[in-house]
Design a protein around this motif. Sequence first.
Motif, PDB file in Angstrom:
ATOM      1  N   ALA A 137       0.834  -1.202   0.000  1.00 13.61           N
ATOM      2  CA  ALA A 137       0.000   0.000   0.000  1.00 13.61           C
ATOM      3  C   ALA A 137       0.863   1.245   0.000  1.00 13.61           C
ATOM      4  N   SER A 138       1.971   1.234   0.734  1.00 14.08           N
ATOM      5  CA  SER A 138       2.864   2.385   0.784  1.00 14.08           C
ATOM      6  C   SER A 138       3.513   2.635  -0.561  1.00 14.08           C
ATOM      7  N   ILE A 139       3.887   1.578  -1.246  1.00 12.94           N
ATOM      8  CA  ILE A 139       4.513   1.724  -2.558  1.00 12.94           C
ATOM      9  C   ILE A 139       3.510   2.295  -3.556  1.00 12.94           C
ATOM     10  N   THR A 140       2.279   1.830  -3.477  1.00  8.92           N
ATOM     11  CA  THR A 140       1.235   2.360  -4.353  1.00  8.92           C
ATOM     12  C   THR A 140       1.000   3.838  -4.058  1.00  8.92           C
ATOM     13  N   ASP A 141       0.941   4.192  -2.779  1.00  8.72           N
ATOM     14  CA  ASP A 141       0.753   5.597  -2.394  1.00  8.72           C
ATOM     15  C   ASP A 141       1.927   6.452  -2.858  1.00  8.72           C
ATOM     16  N   LEU A 142       3.147   5.935  -2.714  1.00  7.11           N
ATOM     17  CA  LEU A 142       4.326   6.666  -3.155  1.00  7.11           C
ATOM     18  C   LEU A 142       4.287   6.905  -4.660  1.00  7.11           C
ATOM     19  N   LEU A 143       3.948   5.872  -5.412  1.00  9.57           N
ATOM     20  CA  LEU A 143       3.850   6.030  -6.865  1.00  9.57           C
ATOM     21  C   LEU A 143       2.779   7.055  -7.221  1.00  9.57           C
ATOM     22  N   GLU A 144       1.673   7.028  -6.540  1.00 11.02           N
ATOM     23  CA  GLU A 144       0.607   7.989  -6.817  1.00 11.02           C
ATOM     24  C   GLU A 144       1.077   9.421  -6.561  1.00 11.02           C
ATOM     25  N   LYS A 145       1.816   9.620  -5.482  1.00  9.70           N
ATOM     26  CA  LYS A 145       2.332  10.966  -5.189  1.00  9.70           C
ATOM     27  C   LYS A 145       3.336  11.408  -6.246  1.00  9.70           C
ATOM     28  N   ILE A 146       4.207  10.503  -6.654  1.00 11.98           N
ATOM     29  CA  ILE A 146       5.192  10.839  -7.688  1.00 11.98           C
ATOM     30  C   ILE A 146       4.497  11.237  -8.973  1.00 11.98           C
ATOM     31  N   ILE A 147       3.546  10.441  -9.397  1.00 12.89           N
ATOM     32  CA  ILE A 147       2.856  10.730 -10.658  1.00 12.89           C
ATOM     33  C   ILE A 147       2.012  11.993 -10.536  1.00 12.89           C
ATOM     34  N   SER A 148       1.323  12.167  -9.409  1.00 15.60           N
ATOM     35  CA  SER A 148       0.501  13.372  -9.204  1.00 15.60           C
ATOM     36  C   SER A 148       1.353  14.635  -9.225  1.00 15.60           C
ATOM     37  N   ASN A 149       2.509  14.583  -8.580  1.00 12.38           N
ATOM     38  CA  ASN A 149       3.359  15.772  -8.469  1.00 12.38           C
ATOM     39  C   ASN A 149       4.199  16.039  -9.713  1.00 12.38           C
ATOM     40  N   ASP A 150       4.760  14.988 -10.286  1.00 13.14           N
ATOM     41  CA  ASP A 150       5.756  15.187 -11.346  1.00 13.14           C
ATOM     42  C   ASP A 150       5.295  14.783 -12.746  1.00 13.14           C
ATOM     43  N   TYR A 151       4.241  13.990 -12.836  1.00 16.06           N
ATOM     44  CA  TYR A 151       3.773  13.517 -14.147  1.00 16.06           C
ATOM     45  C   TYR A 151       2.240  13.550 -14.207  1.00 16.06           C
ATOM     46  N   PRO A 152       1.650  14.697 -13.925  1.00 20.51           N
ATOM     47  CA  PRO A 152       0.178  14.749 -13.866  1.00 20.51           C
ATOM     48  C   PRO A 152      -0.508  14.378 -15.179  1.00 20.51           C
ATOM     49  N   ASP A 153       0.196  14.580 -16.297  1.00 16.08           N
ATOM     50  CA  ASP A 153      -0.393  14.200 -17.582  1.00 16.08           C
ATOM     51  C   ASP A 153      -0.607  12.683 -17.661  1.00 16.08           C
ATOM     52  N   LEU A 154       0.269  11.914 -16.996  1.00 16.68           N
ATOM     53  CA  LEU A 154       0.097  10.460 -16.985  1.00 16.68           C
ATOM     54  C   LEU A 154      -1.114  10.062 -16.141  1.00 16.68           C
ATOM     55  N   LEU A 155      -1.354  10.814 -15.096  1.00 17.44           N
ATOM     56  CA  LEU A 155      -2.530  10.550 -14.258  1.00 17.44           C
ATOM     57  C   LEU A 155      -3.808  10.805 -15.050  1.00 17.44           C
ATOM     58  N   LYS A 156      -3.770  11.806 -15.922  1.00 19.13           N
ATOM     59  CA  LYS A 156      -4.934  12.078 -16.783  1.00 19.13           C
ATOM     60  C   LYS A 156      -5.117  10.962 -17.808  1.00 19.13           C
ATOM     61  N   GLU A 157      -4.000  10.402 -18.259  1.00 16.25           N
ATOM     62  CA  GLU A 157      -4.067   9.328 -19.246  1.00 16.25           C
ATOM     63  C   GLU A 157      -4.594   8.021 -18.638  1.00 16.25           C
ATOM     64  N   TYR A 158      -4.304   7.825 -17.358  1.00 16.13           N
ATOM     65  CA  TYR A 158      -4.735   6.603 -16.653  1.00 16.13           C
ATOM     66  C   TYR A 158      -5.476   7.001 -15.373  1.00 16.13           C
ATOM     67  N   PRO A 159      -6.665   7.580 -15.496  1.00 18.41           N
ATOM     68  CA  PRO A 159      -7.356   8.132 -14.324  1.00 18.41           C
ATOM     69  C   PRO A 159      -7.782   7.095 -13.282  1.00 18.41           C
ATOM     70  N   ARG A 160      -7.978   5.859 -13.676  1.00 16.23           N
ATOM     71  CA  ARG A 160      -8.447   4.832 -12.722  1.00 16.23           C
ATOM     72  C   ARG A 160      -7.329   3.934 -12.217  1.00 16.23           C
ATOM     73  N   LEU A 161      -6.097   4.240 -12.585  1.00 21.28           N
ATOM     74  CA  LEU A 161      -4.978   3.367 -12.258  1.00 21.28           C
ATOM     75  C   LEU A 161      -4.880   3.085 -10.768  1.00 21.28           C
ATOM     76  N   PHE A 162      -4.924   4.099  -9.948  1.00 25.71           N
ATOM     77  CA  PHE A 162      -4.706   3.883  -8.517  1.00 25.71           C
ATOM     78  C   PHE A 162      -5.927   3.277  -7.836  1.00 25.71           C
ATOM     79  N   GLU A 163      -7.081   3.556  -8.348  1.00 25.80           N
ATOM     80  CA  GLU A 163      -8.297   2.874  -7.880  1.00 25.80           C
ATOM     81  C   GLU A 163      -8.180   1.375  -8.185  1.00 25.80           C
ATOM     82  N   ASP A 164      -7.735   1.056  -9.392  1.00 20.00           N
ATOM     83  CA  ASP A 164      -7.549  -0.344  -9.781  1.00 20.00           C
ATOM     84  C   ASP A 164      -6.462  -1.016  -8.942  1.00 20.00           C
ATOM     85  N   LEU A 165      -5.357  -0.319  -8.717  1.00 12.38           N
ATOM     86  CA  LEU A 165      -4.278  -0.885  -7.890  1.00 12.38           C
ATOM     87  C   LEU A 165      -4.739  -1.160  -6.464  1.00 12.38           C
ATOM     88  N   ARG A 166      -5.502  -0.249  -5.900  1.00 11.38           N
ATOM     89  CA  ARG A 166      -5.999  -0.467  -4.529  1.00 11.38           C
ATOM     90  C   ARG A 166      -6.951  -1.660  -4.475  1.00 11.38           C
TER      91      ARG A 166
END
Length: 180
Positions: free
Chosen positions: A70-99
């Motif tokens: 869970a911590s690794i998933t949260d860390l990845l989410e923070k990295i992508i949210s902060n530094d690669y927000p365009d990727l979060l837009k491309e995969y909007p359900r990624l972290f919901e699916d990972l959880r």
Amino acid sequence: MSTKHEQNNKALAEKLHQRDSMMRGSYLTDVSSLESLIRDIISHHFCTPGVEEKRQQFISILLEAYLFKASITDLLEKIISNDYPDLLKEYPRLFEDLRRINEYSAWLYSATLDTSNAFLDGVELDDAIRLTYYDQNGSKRQKDITKEEIEERLSDCSNVHFALEDIRSEIRDRILTNSK
């Protein structure tokens, strides 16, 4: 000396363990590869390109030893949210699916296979196993898991895997481009 009924139940229990190993094992193996991919993405973000041994040490010493799924998933989410927000837009359900995958795999891992005589006596083991677990209230529960359900879950893992592969490639490319 065992009776014919006991021998039959022993054979059924062995067959059930084999099915359990195939079903849960295949799913948990896929989840493990997702976790490795997430660690790899994080390591590319934090580690200097071209220093592969240091990146592998980072994964082994820090990410595998000290951070939970869970911590690794949260860390990845923070990295992508902060530094690669365009990727979060491309995969909007990624972290919901990972959880959802993490929750299911934790449940699947912790549940126990029902090999009780009561279950074995009435079992028709074509494509299912019965797992026993305790819910949040401490009540004992049982759930039948079918091959079909596991295959659907494996398909979900596969979709997430492809998304993570794309994200890893994109992050790696950006890191390499920015380091030149």
